[in-house]
Design a protein around this motif. Structure first.
Motif, mmCIF file in Angstrom:
data_model
loop_
_atom_site.group_PDB
_atom_site.id
_atom_site.type_symbol
_atom_site.label_atom_id
_atom_site.label_comp_id
_atom_site.label_asym_id
_atom_site.label_seq_id
_atom_site.Cartn_x
_atom_site.Cartn_y
_atom_site.Cartn_z
ATOM 1 N N ARG A 92 0.822 -1.218 0.000
ATOM 2 C CA ARG A 92 0.000 0.000 0.000
ATOM 3 C C ARG A 92 0.852 1.262 0.000
ATOM 4 O O ARG A 92 0.550 2.223 -0.703
ATOM 5 N N VAL A 93 1.945 1.265 0.779
ATOM 6 C CA VAL A 93 2.744 2.491 0.865
ATOM 7 C C VAL A 93 3.763 2.592 -0.267
ATOM 8 O O VAL A 93 4.289 3.672 -0.534
ATOM 9 N N ALA A 94 4.066 1.482 -0.939
ATOM 10 C CA ALA A 94 4.997 1.476 -2.063
ATOM 11 C C ALA A 94 4.445 0.543 -3.123
ATOM 12 O O ALA A 94 4.876 -0.592 -3.270
ATOM 13 N N GLU A 95 3.486 1.016 -3.875
ATOM 14 C CA GLU A 95 2.654 0.156 -4.715
ATOM 15 C C GLU A 95 3.376 -0.396 -5.938
ATOM 16 O O GLU A 95 2.899 -1.331 -6.560
ATOM 17 N N ASP A 96 4.531 0.151 -6.307
ATOM 18 C CA ASP A 96 5.148 -0.259 -7.561
ATOM 19 C C ASP A 96 6.071 -1.460 -7.427
ATOM 20 O O ASP A 96 6.712 -1.853 -8.387
ATOM 21 N N GLY A 97 6.164 -2.074 -6.262
ATOM 22 C CA GLY A 97 7.120 -3.158 -6.068
ATOM 23 C C GLY A 97 6.481 -4.498 -5.788
ATOM 24 O O GLY A 97 5.324 -4.589 -5.370
ATOM 25 N N ASP A 98 7.252 -5.546 -6.014
ATOM 26 C CA ASP A 98 6.835 -6.898 -5.662
ATOM 27 C C ASP A 98 7.351 -7.187 -4.260
ATOM 28 O O ASP A 98 8.245 -8.002 -4.045
ATOM 29 N N TRP A 99 6.783 -6.492 -3.284
ATOM 30 C CA TRP A 99 7.286 -6.566 -1.921
ATOM 31 C C TRP A 99 6.966 -7.902 -1.263
ATOM 32 O O TRP A 99 7.552 -8.238 -0.229
ATOM 33 N N ALA A 100 6.064 -8.679 -1.872
ATOM 34 C CA ALA A 100 5.748 -10.001 -1.316
ATOM 35 C C ALA A 100 6.947 -10.932 -1.369
ATOM 36 O O ALA A 100 7.022 -11.895 -0.604
#
Length: 636
Positions: free
Chosen positions: A143-151
């Motif tokens: 939500r706070v950094a929507e452009d990444g594949d943070w998963a």
């Protein structure tokens, strides 16, 4: 104070390496000397980069594809997500990530400092108080950094800050209409970027810094107060679209013409960052770029340094080398990046003053012990393919490297074998001073471990020879012992004085795998390595075989915990063993019924008197003496 060393590897190939019939020390036959040099000017850098790209380009572009235009990050300053604030408790005795070297921390899914447990699963960073056994903070990175594949991100922990690293996918290319000049398009082919988030953990977790850079994340380490991040980027050249019925030769010629028109900026990665001072951007400075002698690659290895003690990311203070790189190994004084991916095909390539054929691993070493950006020290190359970072070890001024020639059987008429080479820094060259070859003829390396001046190498095809090596004299390493058993160990873990634990697979006499095998080896006498205990579970497998972060060894009690999947393991449960002298005892299993596939256990750690296990579904606290559940904290 910044500490560490970074190393990059260049592409080199050596004269054919055939397997010996028995381990021996051959006359030294090193690849052509390999070292890094700075470009004389930015114009010189562009000329070399264009020449290398022209030699690599084909009718469909460059290997790996060009990089995308860098997209702007949203907003600036700190961003937060819901989560209650709480004062951090006093630290307790605790385990750490199962790192290769104790002074070089590696990114992982979970970290603890004894005061808090920080996890990263499903794109959400969570903070748990291990004393109260309660969640104290939550930050949804998606939500706070929507452009990444943070998963798929990993984290590092330093004091009250966490550094999150992740791959950021690029924008998909919109194919142009026939005849369109792609140089007129706003974005070339997308291949991805690397994202870095700095998270403040005091109170409610909040993002206090963001960094984006062209290229894919290779690996990272925290050494002292500084995080070292290695990123590999590729040029962003817009090649013309095919028009009409053209041949591959005509397409290649058109692509070479596009390379000749491309400015230096198309090769240099761009970056941008946000912190308390707002959003800023930059591009890799060409005066910080070096190249291996005799070769300039189309890829660029970018070494970034972030001082975590300042609370700001800054521009990463980048330095770079025109080279590939896949494996990172670090100590408190050195960091190496090894390039072996392109050396596996048995190709021939001119390097320096000579040509060489066969798989080769190139190595570059950079010194970070002094404040400031990395300082290049030396480069070198060895025959063969590197398995992983555990095949590398720096000891008393020497680098030991274990490799296998032709591990995939791709070189016609060749037979694989393995070797351990010893290198020493001599000027700006990593020069070979000793070697022992001919290990495991017809086999390949499955695991390596160095313990001071002794090395252990496991090779496998049908049986598992465990070789012990005497490395006290770097100019004359030698095999001192060999143990042949069925199966293999994919990871070797020290578990006490003179003891090694092997995690891998049992196998029959033909090499067919038979399920999880945990072996306890007595290596007190290197001349007579012996397996003194074993645990076998048919039809099962542990990720710890290939990912040492999945294995926990707690010396205070001899506790060994590793995730296992297979019959009767509850999906992927945690197997709990105990090493007690010459005994290897099963204590039981930890599972989390009722949470489906998300309940598969990924990691385990100890804080105080509690054993914690992590899954995508949450954290479970367990009494390590009787494995009774004490608390369940769901990943909400």
């Amino acid at each position: 104070m910044r500490r560490g060393i970074v190393a990059l590897t260049a592409l080199t190939l050596v004269a054919g390496c055939t397997a010996d019939t028995s381990p021996r020390n051959p006359p030294e036959r090193a690849p052509a000397a390999l070292r890094l040099v700075a470009f004389d000017s930015c114009a010189d850098a562009l000329a070399d980069l264009r020449a290398a790209a022209r030699g690599s380009v084909g009718p469909w572009g460059l290997p790996g594809g060009p990089q995308p235009q860098l997209l702007s990050a949203e907003g600036g300053g700190a961003r937060t997500a819901a989560g209650p604030a709480a004062a951090a408790p006093a630290p307790q005795p605790h385990s750490a990530t199962n790192n290769h070297e104790a002074d070089a921390d590696e990114p992982d899914l979970v970290k603890t400092d004894g005061k808090r447990i920080v996890t990263l699963t499903g794109g959400v960073l969570r903070v748990v108080d291990p004393v109260r056994r309660a969640a104290t903070g939550r930050l949804d990175l998606e939500r706070v950094a929507e452009d990444g594949d943070w998963a798929t991100g990993r984290l590092l922990l330093h004091g009250d800050r966490a550094l999150v690293l992740a791959h950021l996918p690029g924008s998909p290319e919109v194919l142009p209409a026939p005849g369109t000049d792609r140089r007129a398009l706003p974005h070339p082919l997308a291949a991805g970027r690397t994202g870095v988030l700095l998270v403040d953990l005091t109170g409610t977790p909040r993002v206090v810094g963001e960094y984006r850079v062209d290229g894919e994340l290779v690996d990272a380490r925290t050494i002292g107060d500084t995080a070292r991040v290695v990123v590999r980027s590729r040029p962003r050249i817009a090649f013309p679209a095919p028009v009409g019925d053209v041949t591959d030769a005509e397409r290649t010629a058109a692509n070479r013409a596009a390379i000749d028109r491309a400015p230096l900026e198309d090769w240099l990665p761009r970056y941008e960052w946000t912190d308390g001072g707002g959003r800023r951007s930059g591009q890799f400075p060409c005066d910080r770029l070096s190249r291996p002698t005799g070769h300039t690659g189309t890829a660029l290895l970018n070494l970034l340094s972030f001082d975590l003690g300042t609370g700001r990311l800054g521009d990463g203070d980048p330095v770079g080398v025109t080279a590939e790189g896949e494996t990172v190994y670090a100590t408190a004084a050195s960091l190496y990046v090894a390039d072996h991916r392109l050396g596996r095909a048995g190709t021939t390539r001119k390097l320096g003053s000579g040509a060489a054929a066969g798989p080769v691993t190139g190595l570059h070493r950079f010194d970070l012990t002094a404040p400031g950006r990395p300082r290049y020290v030396a480069s070198g190359a060895v025959p063969g393919h590197l398995l992983n970072q555990y095949a590398l070890s720096e000891w008393e001024g020497h680098l030991r490297v274990a490799t296998t020639t032709d591990p995939d059987g791709r070189v016609r008429g060749a037979t694989s074998s393995s070797a351990v080479y010893v290198l020493r820094t001599d000027g700006n060259e990593l020069r070979r001073v000793g070697a022992v070859t001919g290990l495991g003829r017809g086999e390949r390396i499955f695991s390596v471990r160095y313990l001071g001046d002794t090395g252990y190498v496991v090779t496998f095809r049908e049986t598992d020879p465990l070789y012990s090596l005497d490395l006290r004299d770097p100019t004359a390493p030698k095999v001192t012992g060999e143990l042949k058993i069925t199966g293999y160990s994919g990871h070797l873990q020290p578990v006490g004085e003179g003891l090694l634990l092997g995690v891998g697979q049992e196998a029959d006499e033909r090499g067919a795998r038979q399920g999880l095998l945990v072996s306890l080896f007595d290596v007190a006498d290197p001349a007579k390595p012996t397996r003194i205990a074993r645990y076998h579970r048919a039809g099962s497998y542990s990720p710890a075989e290939h990912d040492p972060h999945a294995l926990l060894f707690w010396p205070a009690s001899g506790l060994v915990v590793l995730p296992v999947s297979g019959p009767g393991s509850g999906g992927q449960g945690a197997l709990v063993l105990r090493v007690d002298g010459s005994r290897l005892t099963q204590l039981g299993w930890i599972t989390r019924p009722g949470v489906g596939h998300r309940g598969g256990i990924l990691r385990s750690l100890v804080v105080g008197d509690t054993l914690w296990t992590l899954s995508d579904a949450g954290l479970q606290a367990t009494d390590p003496t009787d494995l009774a559940e004490q608390e369940w904290i769901p990943a909400t």
